[in-house]
Each structure stands twice: as C-alpha cells, then as structure tokens.
Design an enzyme around this catalytic site. Structure first.
Site, PDB file in Angstrom:
ATOM      1  N   ASN A  62       0.864  -1.265  -0.123  1.00  0.00           N
ATOM      2  CA  ASN A  62      -0.414   0.560   0.181  1.00  0.00           C
ATOM      3  C   ASN A  62       0.925   1.410   0.462  1.00  0.00           C
ATOM      4  O   ASN A  62       2.284   1.069   0.581  1.00  0.00           O
ATOM      5  CB  ASN A  62      -0.940  -0.171   1.597  1.00  0.00           C
ATOM      6  CG  ASN A  62      -0.059  -0.261   2.288  1.00  0.00           C
ATOM      7  OD1 ASN A  62       0.371  -1.003   2.801  1.00  0.00           O
ATOM      8  ND2 ASN A  62      -1.120   0.385   3.375  1.00  0.00           N
ATOM      9  N   GLU A  64       0.217   4.875   0.677  1.00  0.00           N
ATOM     10  CA  GLU A  64      -0.699   6.631   0.944  1.00  0.00           C
ATOM     11  C   GLU A  64      -0.023   7.731   0.407  1.00  0.00           C
ATOM     12  O   GLU A  64       0.781   7.982   0.344  1.00  0.00           O
ATOM     13  CB  GLU A  64      -0.729   6.478   2.715  1.00  0.00           C
ATOM     14  CG  GLU A  64      -1.088   4.521   2.871  1.00  0.00           C
ATOM     15  CD  GLU A  64      -1.234   4.647   4.586  1.00  0.00           C
ATOM     16  OE1 GLU A  64      -1.108   5.746   5.532  1.00  0.00           O
ATOM     17  OE2 GLU A  64      -2.478   3.723   5.069  1.00  0.00           O
ATOM     18  N   GLU A  75      -3.423  -4.516  -2.936  1.00  0.00           N
ATOM     19  CA  GLU A  75      -3.579  -5.578  -3.589  1.00  0.00           C
ATOM     20  C   GLU A  75      -3.197  -5.146  -5.159  1.00  0.00           C
ATOM     21  O   GLU A  75      -3.297  -5.540  -6.861  1.00  0.00           O
ATOM     22  CB  GLU A  75      -4.849  -6.363  -3.779  1.00  0.00           C
ATOM     23  CG  GLU A  75      -4.425  -7.215  -2.598  1.00  0.00           C
ATOM     24  CD  GLU A  75      -5.178  -6.262  -1.218  1.00  0.00           C
ATOM     25  OE1 GLU A  75      -5.230  -5.136  -1.091  1.00  0.00           O
ATOM     26  OE2 GLU A  75      -5.739  -6.761  -0.219  1.00  0.00           O
ATOM     27  N   CYS A 107      -9.752  -5.235  -0.139  1.00  0.00           N
ATOM     28  CA  CYS A 107     -11.361  -4.990   0.604  1.00  0.00           C
ATOM     29  C   CYS A 107     -11.568  -5.035  -0.928  1.00  0.00           C
ATOM     30  O   CYS A 107     -12.336  -4.935  -2.138  1.00  0.00           O
ATOM     31  CB  CYS A 107     -10.702  -2.868   0.405  1.00  0.00           C
ATOM     32  SG  CYS A 107      -9.892  -2.501  -0.868  1.00  0.00           S
TER      33      CYS A 107
HETATM   34  N1  THU Z   1      -4.870  -1.330   2.311  1.00  0.00           N
HETATM   35  C1  THU Z   1      -4.444  -2.395   1.493  1.00  0.00           C
HETATM   36  O1  THU Z   1      -3.405  -1.960   1.096  1.00  0.00           O
HETATM   37  N2  THU Z   1      -5.519  -2.921   1.229  1.00  0.00           N
HETATM   38  C2  THU Z   1      -6.560  -3.430   1.274  1.00  0.00           C
HETATM   39  O2  THU Z   1      -7.718  -4.593  -0.070  1.00  0.00           O
HETATM   40  C3  THU Z   1      -7.668  -2.795   1.863  1.00  0.00           C
HETATM   41  C4  THU Z   1      -6.484  -1.639   3.027  1.00  0.00           C
HETATM   42  C5  THU Z   1      -4.401  -0.158   2.402  1.00  0.00           C
HETATM   43  C6  THU Z   1      -4.598   0.685   2.583  1.00  0.00           C
HETATM   44  C7  THU Z   1      -4.458   1.782   3.162  1.00  0.00           C
HETATM   45  O3  THU Z   1      -3.364   2.099   3.461  1.00  0.00           O
HETATM   46  C8  THU Z   1      -4.616   1.119   4.729  1.00  0.00           C
HETATM   47  O4  THU Z   1      -4.473   0.267   4.724  1.00  0.00           O
HETATM   48  C9  THU Z   1      -5.439   1.270   5.743  1.00  0.00           C
HETATM   49  O5  THU Z   1      -6.767   0.861   5.100  1.00  0.00           O
END
Ligand code: THU
Length: 154
Positions: A62, A64, A75, A107
């Site tokens: 991830n 941000e 993903e 998610c």
């Molecule tokens: N996140 C993911 O990388 N994958 C997901 O399927 C759900 C959430 C990350 C996004 C964010 O940086 C952190 O998790 C908290 O939401």
C-alpha cells in the site's frame, strides 16, 4: 467476460511451479512486500503477492498519500504491476498485513479489480503480518456478485 487475450508468456504455461507456487511461499512474498509499505497515516502495512500462471510473482504494497483518498492498496498495485508487465492470467494471490493477529482481507475495490481478470474460484490466501492465523478464500466467497456491464455478461 474475460479480458481480451494478449500475447504473453502467461497464457502459455497454465500450471505454475517453483518456489512461489505454495500458499506458504506466496505469503512469504506478500510479507516481504509489506515491508515496503508506505503507510505513515494509518500505520497499517499491507503486502500482496500475485502469482501468474507462468510462475512469475508480482508484489505490491500500500502507498498512502497526504490526500488520503489517493491511497493505493497493495493488491491493486500488484495487479497493476502484472498487467503493465503484460500478464493477465493468474493462479493465486497472497495478502499479508494489518495489526495483531487478524489477517488483512482485500477490500471491495481490490476484489472488483481482481474479478476483472480472475475466475470465481481464484484462491486468495490471507495472513497477518506475523505469526499464524491465515485463511484461504475463493474470490467468490469474498465477492459473490461482481459489478458487470450489461453488455459484457460473464
Ligand atoms: N489497504 C490495502 O492495502 N489493501 C486493502 O485491500 C485494504 C486496505 C490499505 C490502504 C491503507 O493504506 C491501509 O490499508 C488502511 O486502510
């Protein structure tokens, strides 16, 4: 509907083999990817490892942003890396992340993105960042009804 076929090595060999073919090995790759997560706002690191049918593994973490909505999930980063490398045929996904013992689950947005390329029985291995406690789901369990355009039924 499957995405249009492209010429790539992914389509040639249907059964992946080698070091990343087992769920445990793929989860190790996901955990390694999570170490590169950029998550200063949530502190919630996620790593993904997407196994292509030709045996290649695409990692993602991830990323941000100060403008929170621009955050990209692990993903979808892995999926985008694979597609950009010419790969559209996948065998499995491993996701590792979160805090404590609870495994990170993909998610809804990531599940919809995966459903563009992966069949309903596509295996998704999940695990926490450390320790045991993982579980394998079929894509259809996590996303029973994906969005489809009416002109492109499955
Ligand atoms: N996140 C993911 O990388 N994958 C997901 O399927 C759900 C959430 C990350 C996004 C964010 O940086 C952190 O998790 C908290 O939401």
């Amino acid at each position: 509907m499957s995405p249009p076929a492209i010429r790539s090595s992914c389509a040639r060999r249907r059964r992946p083999s080698g070091a990343a073919a087992t769920p445990a090995a793929l989860l190790r790759r996901a955990r390694a990817a999570a170490r590169r997560a950029y998550c200063p706002y949530s502190g919630y690191a996620v790593g993904a490892a997407l196994l292509a049918r030709d045996g290649r593994v695409f990692g993602g973490c991830n990323v941000e942003n100060a403008s929170y909505g621009l955050t990209i999930c692990a993903e979808r980063n892995a999926l985008a890396a694979a597609v950009a490398a010419g790969c559209r045929a996948f065998a499995a996904l491993a996701v590792a992340g979160g805090r404590g013992r609870a495994p990170a689950l993909p998610c809804g947005a990531c599940l919809q993105a995966l459903a563009e390329f992966c069949p309903p029985d596509f295996p998704i291995h999940t695990a926490p960042l450390r320790g045991r406690g993982g579980h394998t789901f079929a894509l259809r369990e996590l996303l029973p009804r994906r969005f489809q355009l009416p002109e492109n039924p499955a």
